[in-house]
Design an enzyme around this catalytic site. Sequence first.
Site, mmCIF file in Angstrom:
data_model
loop_
_atom_site.group_PDB
_atom_site.id
_atom_site.type_symbol
_atom_site.label_atom_id
_atom_site.label_comp_id
_atom_site.label_asym_id
_atom_site.label_seq_id
_atom_site.Cartn_x
_atom_site.Cartn_y
_atom_site.Cartn_z
ATOM 1 N N LYS A 11 0.751 -1.308 -0.034
ATOM 2 C CA LYS A 11 -0.067 0.003 0.047
ATOM 3 C C LYS A 11 0.911 1.130 0.020
ATOM 4 C CE LYS A 11 -0.781 0.097 4.966
ATOM 5 N NZ LYS A 11 0.115 1.276 5.444
ATOM 6 N N THR A 12 2.015 1.290 0.559
ATOM 7 C CA THR A 12 2.948 2.475 0.818
ATOM 8 C C THR A 12 3.265 2.643 -0.732
ATOM 9 O OG1 THR A 12 3.412 1.991 3.142
ATOM 10 C CG2 THR A 12 4.893 3.415 1.860
ATOM 11 N N GLN B 22 -7.866 -4.891 9.230
ATOM 12 C CA GLN B 22 -6.975 -4.542 10.115
ATOM 13 C C GLN B 22 -7.557 -3.015 11.050
ATOM 14 O OE1 GLN B 22 -2.733 -4.331 8.838
ATOM 15 N NE2 GLN B 22 -3.589 -4.892 6.958
ATOM 16 N N GLU C 73 -4.045 4.028 5.980
ATOM 17 C CA GLU C 73 -4.850 3.427 7.075
ATOM 18 C C GLU C 73 -6.069 4.130 7.444
ATOM 19 O OE1 GLU C 73 -3.400 0.897 8.333
ATOM 20 O OE2 GLU C 73 -1.102 0.799 8.201
ATOM 21 N N ARG D 96 2.087 -9.885 10.735
ATOM 22 C CA ARG D 96 3.238 -9.185 10.940
ATOM 23 C C ARG D 96 4.770 -9.962 10.475
ATOM 24 N NH1 ARG D 96 1.756 -5.358 9.658
ATOM 25 N NH2 ARG D 96 -0.103 -6.341 9.473
#
Length: 652
Positions: free
Chosen positions: A35-36, A259, A229, A595
Amino acid sequence: MEKKAHLQELNQAQQEAVTATRGPLLVLAGAGSGKTRVITHRIVHLILNGIPPHNILALTFTNKAAQEMRERAMNLIAQHAGSRRAVLDTAPMVTTFHAFGVRVLREHHDMLQLPRHFVIYDRSDSTRAIKKAILDAGYDPKQFEPRKMLSMISRAKGDAITRSEYLESASSYLEQVCADVWEHYNHTLGAERALDFDDLLVKTLHLLESYPTVRETLQKRYSHIHIDEYQDTNKVQFAIAKLLAGDTQNICVVGDVDQNIYSWRGADIKNVLQFEKNFPGAKTVFLEENYRSTGTIIAASNEIIEKNVNRIPKKVFTTNQEGEKITLFAARTATDEAEHVMLSIKSLLANGASPSSIAILYRTNFQSRILEEACMQYDIPYQLLGTKFFERKEIKDVLSYLRLALNPQSTADLSRIINTPTRGIGKVTLLKVLEGKQSELRGATLQKVDRFYQIMQDIADHARTETVSKTIAFIIKRSGIEVSLKKQGTEDDLARLENLRELVTLATRYDDLGPEEGVEALIENAALQSDQDELQKKEEHDAVRLMTVHAAKGLEFPYVFITGLEEGLFPHARLDDSGVDHEEERRLFYVALTRAEKKVFLSYAHLRTIFGQQQVNIPSSFLNDISTKYIETVNDDPYASDCGYETTVFLD
């Protein structure tokens, strides 16, 4: 060719998100799906298509995430558009919501009758002021816990509820007390010309709603908006985003319903679920390919999250190798569990893993104690996330000098430092100073107060003419703090002095700004720092990371231990008798699993001491959601058959 080069490393879905630059766009990005990368490449794509960089805004939630996004965007800009004059002259605005609020409020401070250098309360400042407000309102802080009161007020502010609206709708005695305390809290904030974290957003929203010229200026300035986010936004942040988007609605939000783990502090999952309703004509793009984790981890996490009902269905996949199975360990006690985790880490280290490639996650903070003790016992280097550099007393003292120098009305800073280090100024004298009765002081007492104010004047002069790092160094000497710490000379005192020297080093980051702008940037960074920012500051420290699952969000590690998987602990039963939010707890477990890059270790204990009472536990119901084909057990557990796993013996 230049316009296409920046798209070549993106998959088809990422390219679709990057090139959809007109109108509202919802990017539903699974864990580890890049996403970044999408946001940073989208920024470059806009610039290559003629949008000036200064017209592009990207908002996220932590300084760490903002810095990473900013650096990646600037590197891409230099790579693909570095020769363009517009790019050399300007840069996109990549920042956090709260830092954006600070910027807007400083720019328009006159409209709110605030000084430009208004005080930003951190959590400890707010807690202190709330305790005072409880007393001022005639209540007992032992009966009405300050942090609880602060949490209630914070939640209301995040829901865009004013104090008067809160009082009008109060349906219980506790809420009526809270409304009363809130009024006195507002009085303290006003007297000190201060804003707390929530006010930074609430006041920004007020400006946008109440002042059309401000709204139109910002809408014109930021023609293309990105929000990272997005599932973590509350009602105020949503309202700010919608107003900034204006009529053009060139807004791209990136998020993942799966999330959403912050509903307890106001994050509203409906902001994602109802995006197309709030922004008619919106385009939706799914990012479902995970680049982070093994096939086993992705398959298990999919099985977990698919049990949730309140979500937008998606199927995360990966082309990574299948990888190792997930290890499950059942311990007799929490001590046995911690011992097993340390032995497993020792094995990883012996086989070439670095300590910093390993994270130990837990649901609640109290679990860290026994794990931290085990790290020390087994001589494993570790870093416990949560001890912030800017929360150390000596750092807060120096920053109080800096804040008071530029905002003499900050009574909280004045009270903190007028006798730090000791100058013989007592509480009675302080009270007279705070009440404006300094003219009543006589003799030696007056001289002491006058000397203090001379110190503050010297610091103020320095702060307006010198770089911020030089000002910090000047404060350490001129205040007498350095002499005091050296005179006391204990190991702790010298360590505090080292911390202050580190503050000078940190302040050099802002020396390229003007003196007052550098001070503002440093104070803002200190007030808005998150736990992850402290982790970033110590990235060079090769150590195992210990943190809650909430703190781990946005991070990734090759090896992840998820401890305390017991019913009532994870999923967690809240102490306020509101029960268990199984969907949010399941999302939290999903975040914990994803993670990990290579390997996940799960564990639980049948006996655990909580609040002084030993409890007998059963395994977490979440373990039932993972197929046995993805799990390997390392010991037998007489209860494991409930989860479908085989049984043998406890660790002795």
